[in-house]
Write a protein that holds these residues in place. Sequence first.
Motif, PDB file in Angstrom:
ATOM      1  N   ALA A 292      21.761  -1.276  -0.991  1.00  0.00           N
ATOM      2  CA  ALA A 292      20.584  -1.283  -0.922  1.00  0.00           C
ATOM      3  C   ALA A 292      19.866  -0.630  -0.526  1.00  0.00           C
ATOM      4  O   ALA A 292      18.550  -0.197  -0.591  1.00  0.00           O
ATOM      5  CB  ALA A 292      19.694  -2.839  -1.107  1.00  0.00           C
ATOM      6  N   SER A 293      20.613  -0.145   0.781  1.00  0.00           N
ATOM      7  CA  SER A 293      20.070   0.760   1.742  1.00  0.00           C
ATOM      8  C   SER A 293      20.039   2.334   1.201  1.00  0.00           C
ATOM      9  O   SER A 293      21.027   2.987   0.842  1.00  0.00           O
ATOM     10  CB  SER A 293      20.606   0.669   3.295  1.00  0.00           C
ATOM     11  OG  SER A 293      20.200   1.970   3.945  1.00  0.00           O
ATOM     12  N   PRO A 294      18.786   3.005   1.201  1.00  0.00           N
ATOM     13  CA  PRO A 294      18.942   4.560   0.838  1.00  0.00           C
ATOM     14  C   PRO A 294      19.564   5.155   1.807  1.00  0.00           C
ATOM     15  O   PRO A 294      20.074   6.264   1.575  1.00  0.00           O
ATOM     16  CB  PRO A 294      17.320   4.702   0.943  1.00  0.00           C
ATOM     17  CG  PRO A 294      16.569   3.660   1.760  1.00  0.00           C
ATOM     18  CD  PRO A 294      17.272   2.421   1.697  1.00  0.00           C
ATOM     19  N   TYR A 295      19.581   4.868   3.056  1.00  0.00           N
ATOM     20  CA  TYR A 295      20.542   5.713   4.044  1.00  0.00           C
ATOM     21  C   TYR A 295      21.943   5.721   3.795  1.00  0.00           C
ATOM     22  O   TYR A 295      22.610   6.718   3.688  1.00  0.00           O
ATOM     23  CB  TYR A 295      20.180   5.215   5.496  1.00  0.00           C
ATOM     24  CG  TYR A 295      18.666   5.178   5.881  1.00  0.00           C
ATOM     25  CD1 TYR A 295      17.979   6.532   6.199  1.00  0.00           C
ATOM     26  CD2 TYR A 295      17.893   4.003   5.893  1.00  0.00           C
ATOM     27  CE1 TYR A 295      16.865   6.755   6.469  1.00  0.00           C
ATOM     28  CE2 TYR A 295      16.604   4.319   6.342  1.00  0.00           C
ATOM     29  CZ  TYR A 295      16.109   5.358   6.563  1.00  0.00           C
ATOM     30  OH  TYR A 295      14.631   5.531   6.991  1.00  0.00           O
ATOM     31  N   GLU A 296      22.260   4.384   3.326  1.00  0.00           N
ATOM     32  CA  GLU A 296      23.826   4.380   3.003  1.00  0.00           C
ATOM     33  C   GLU A 296      24.258   5.148   1.611  1.00  0.00           C
ATOM     34  O   GLU A 296      25.100   5.598   1.369  1.00  0.00           O
ATOM     35  CB  GLU A 296      24.191   2.785   2.989  1.00  0.00           C
ATOM     36  CG  GLU A 296      24.312   2.280   4.313  1.00  0.00           C
ATOM     37  CD  GLU A 296      24.704   0.862   4.334  1.00  0.00           C
ATOM     38  OE1 GLU A 296      25.147   0.158   3.152  1.00  0.00           O
ATOM     39  OE2 GLU A 296      25.058   0.009   5.286  1.00  0.00           O
ATOM     40  N   ARG A 297      23.090   4.887   0.737  1.00  0.00           N
ATOM     41  CA  ARG A 297      23.321   5.620  -0.447  1.00  0.00           C
ATOM     42  C   ARG A 297      23.504   7.080  -0.277  1.00  0.00           C
ATOM     43  O   ARG A 297      24.313   7.924  -0.800  1.00  0.00           O
ATOM     44  CB  ARG A 297      22.403   5.411  -1.529  1.00  0.00           C
ATOM     45  CG  ARG A 297      22.486   3.975  -2.119  1.00  0.00           C
ATOM     46  CD  ARG A 297      21.642   3.759  -3.412  1.00  0.00           C
ATOM     47  NE  ARG A 297      20.091   4.222  -3.341  1.00  0.00           N
ATOM     48  CZ  ARG A 297      19.258   3.178  -2.888  1.00  0.00           C
ATOM     49  NH1 ARG A 297      19.446   1.885  -2.222  1.00  0.00           N
ATOM     50  NH2 ARG A 297      17.932   3.425  -2.696  1.00  0.00           N
ATOM     51  N   GLU A 298      22.645   7.671   0.676  1.00  0.00           N
ATOM     52  CA  GLU A 298      22.595   9.103   1.073  1.00  0.00           C
ATOM     53  C   GLU A 298      23.888   9.298   1.623  1.00  0.00           C
ATOM     54  O   GLU A 298      24.649  10.512   1.537  1.00  0.00           O
ATOM     55  CB  GLU A 298      21.454   9.490   1.965  1.00  0.00           C
ATOM     56  CG  GLU A 298      21.230  10.861   2.102  1.00  0.00           C
ATOM     57  CD  GLU A 298      22.168  11.559   3.148  1.00  0.00           C
ATOM     58  OE1 GLU A 298      22.532  12.707   2.677  1.00  0.00           O
ATOM     59  OE2 GLU A 298      22.502  10.950   4.206  1.00  0.00           O
ATOM     60  N   ALA A 299      24.348   8.591   2.415  1.00  0.00           N
ATOM     61  CA  ALA A 299      25.628   8.853   3.215  1.00  0.00           C
ATOM     62  C   ALA A 299      26.982   8.795   2.170  1.00  0.00           C
ATOM     63  O   ALA A 299      27.733   9.534   2.596  1.00  0.00           O
ATOM     64  CB  ALA A 299      25.869   7.809   4.478  1.00  0.00           C
ATOM     65  N   ALA A 300      26.783   8.162   1.003  1.00  0.00           N
ATOM     66  CA  ALA A 300      27.808   8.052   0.222  1.00  0.00           C
ATOM     67  C   ALA A 300      27.967   9.565  -0.244  1.00  0.00           C
ATOM     68  O   ALA A 300      29.183   9.949  -0.471  1.00  0.00           O
ATOM     69  CB  ALA A 300      27.487   7.008  -0.891  1.00  0.00           C
ATOM     70  N   LEU A 301      27.150  10.217  -0.585  1.00  0.00           N
ATOM     71  CA  LEU A 301      27.104  11.577  -0.808  1.00  0.00           C
ATOM     72  C   LEU A 301      27.802  12.519   0.099  1.00  0.00           C
ATOM     73  O   LEU A 301      28.838  13.031  -0.139  1.00  0.00           O
ATOM     74  CB  LEU A 301      25.700  12.277  -0.891  1.00  0.00           C
ATOM     75  CG  LEU A 301      25.766  13.787  -1.347  1.00  0.00           C
ATOM     76  CD1 LEU A 301      26.293  14.060  -2.672  1.00  0.00           C
ATOM     77  CD2 LEU A 301      24.347  14.372  -1.216  1.00  0.00           C
ATOM     78  N   GLY A 302      27.814  12.315   1.372  1.00  0.00           N
ATOM     79  CA  GLY A 302      28.496  12.799   2.242  1.00  0.00           C
ATOM     80  C   GLY A 302      30.051  12.386   2.239  1.00  0.00           C
ATOM     81  O   GLY A 302      30.748  13.243   2.292  1.00  0.00           O
ATOM     82  N   ALA A 303      30.302  11.102   2.047  1.00  0.00           N
ATOM     83  CA  ALA A 303      31.488  10.728   2.249  1.00  0.00           C
ATOM     84  C   ALA A 303      32.209  11.309   1.123  1.00  0.00           C
ATOM     85  O   ALA A 303      33.380  11.805   1.025  1.00  0.00           O
ATOM     86  CB  ALA A 303      31.788   9.082   1.827  1.00  0.00           C
ATOM     87  N   ARG A 304      31.468  11.318  -0.172  1.00  0.00           N
ATOM     88  CA  ARG A 304      32.150  11.949  -1.200  1.00  0.00           C
ATOM     89  C   ARG A 304      32.540  13.804  -1.169  1.00  0.00           C
ATOM     90  O   ARG A 304      33.407  14.145  -1.468  1.00  0.00           O
ATOM     91  CB  ARG A 304      31.353  11.906  -2.782  1.00  0.00           C
ATOM     92  CG  ARG A 304      31.356  10.463  -3.173  1.00  0.00           C
ATOM     93  CD  ARG A 304      30.630  10.537  -4.475  1.00  0.00           C
ATOM     94  NE  ARG A 304      29.269  10.678  -4.517  1.00  0.00           N
ATOM     95  CZ  ARG A 304      28.250   9.916  -4.264  1.00  0.00           C
ATOM     96  NH1 ARG A 304      28.605   8.514  -4.070  1.00  0.00           N
ATOM     97  NH2 ARG A 304      27.045  10.527  -4.291  1.00  0.00           N
ATOM     98  N   GLU A 305      31.463  14.186  -0.263  1.00  0.00           N
ATOM     99  CA  GLU A 305      31.799  15.696  -0.081  1.00  0.00           C
ATOM    100  C   GLU A 305      33.039  15.843   1.081  1.00  0.00           C
ATOM    101  O   GLU A 305      33.650  16.933   0.934  1.00  0.00           O
ATOM    102  CB  GLU A 305      30.654  16.191   0.715  1.00  0.00           C
ATOM    103  CG  GLU A 305      29.470  16.386  -0.369  1.00  0.00           C
ATOM    104  CD  GLU A 305      28.211  16.938   0.472  1.00  0.00           C
ATOM    105  OE1 GLU A 305      27.904  16.729   1.800  1.00  0.00           O
ATOM    106  OE2 GLU A 305      27.111  17.154  -0.396  1.00  0.00           O
ATOM    107  N   TYR A 306      33.091  14.860   1.886  1.00  0.00           N
ATOM    108  CA  TYR A 306      34.304  14.996   2.901  1.00  0.00           C
ATOM    109  C   TYR A 306      35.368  14.677   1.898  1.00  0.00           C
ATOM    110  O   TYR A 306      36.429  15.680   2.178  1.00  0.00           O
ATOM    111  CB  TYR A 306      34.288  13.556   3.830  1.00  0.00           C
ATOM    112  CG  TYR A 306      35.030  13.851   4.957  1.00  0.00           C
ATOM    113  CD1 TYR A 306      35.846  14.874   5.220  1.00  0.00           C
ATOM    114  CD2 TYR A 306      35.198  12.818   5.872  1.00  0.00           C
ATOM    115  CE1 TYR A 306      36.540  14.655   6.282  1.00  0.00           C
ATOM    116  CE2 TYR A 306      35.783  12.607   6.892  1.00  0.00           C
ATOM    117  CZ  TYR A 306      36.849  13.764   7.156  1.00  0.00           C
ATOM    118  OH  TYR A 306      37.680  13.757   8.149  1.00  0.00           O
ATOM    119  N   VAL A 307      35.785  14.032   1.047  1.00  0.00           N
ATOM    120  CA  VAL A 307      36.805  13.633   0.229  1.00  0.00           C
ATOM    121  C   VAL A 307      36.961  14.971  -0.399  1.00  0.00           C
ATOM    122  O   VAL A 307      38.351  15.545  -0.648  1.00  0.00           O
ATOM    123  CB  VAL A 307      36.583  12.553  -1.018  1.00  0.00           C
ATOM    124  CG1 VAL A 307      37.823  12.544  -1.768  1.00  0.00           C
ATOM    125  CG2 VAL A 307      36.632  11.272  -0.306  1.00  0.00           C
ATOM    126  N   ALA A 308      36.166  15.758  -1.046  1.00  0.00           N
ATOM    127  CA  ALA A 308      36.065  16.944  -1.727  1.00  0.00           C
ATOM    128  C   ALA A 308      36.719  17.961  -0.736  1.00  0.00           C
ATOM    129  O   ALA A 308      37.401  18.785  -1.095  1.00  0.00           O
ATOM    130  CB  ALA A 308      34.978  17.467  -2.519  1.00  0.00           C
TER     131      ALA A 308
END
Length: 192
Positions: free
Chosen positions: A144-160
């Motif tokens: 529910a946190s917008p900060y965590e949802r934004e950080a999810a993008l970074g985690a996906r970028e890290y995997v890529a």
Amino acid sequence: MPLTTYWDPVPTVRAAAGRPLPPWDAPVQDWSAPVPGRWDRRSWRDVPGPFYGADSDTCWTGRAHAPAHVLYGDDHGQEFVYRQPRSVGETHDLIRAAEADPFAGYGADGDLYWTPELVRDWWRERGRVREWAVGAARAWSASASPYEREAALGAREYVAHIDTGLGDCLRGYVFWLAEGRPAGPAEALPRL
């Protein structure tokens, strides 16, 4: 095309030290200066290179300044560097993230500690980091946190980044560590 020639951000870090770097009016630190014990407290998630996070804040401020480089661990929010800078602008972004950290937990002296063998060890264990990033992306995406949802993008970028390009970047970094200079266009890069 992956970047295989290593670009050294440390001269940019040293050039920024002692002068203001917007948005701050005060002079920034020399993040490349060694601080005893800081390297030993770095995050296991930090990619090899000069920049790393160690005992950083838990306020999740790093991505506000360097979203293409900084992520947060699930161990009390410690910030770490998932992509090393490849330009002056990217280096300034990481300096801003370091300056925003109230605990001064960043370092840019990793070149003093990384060796070709340690980089290869990190690369062999990259599955652990990748698994963590996949799990973090999954969990943060559903938050529910917008900060965590934004950080999810970074985690996906890290995997890529791990899957497509980090290996070549690290090969260039291993060459840099072994030879003290970037590889020339015709020079073979070492294996990981």
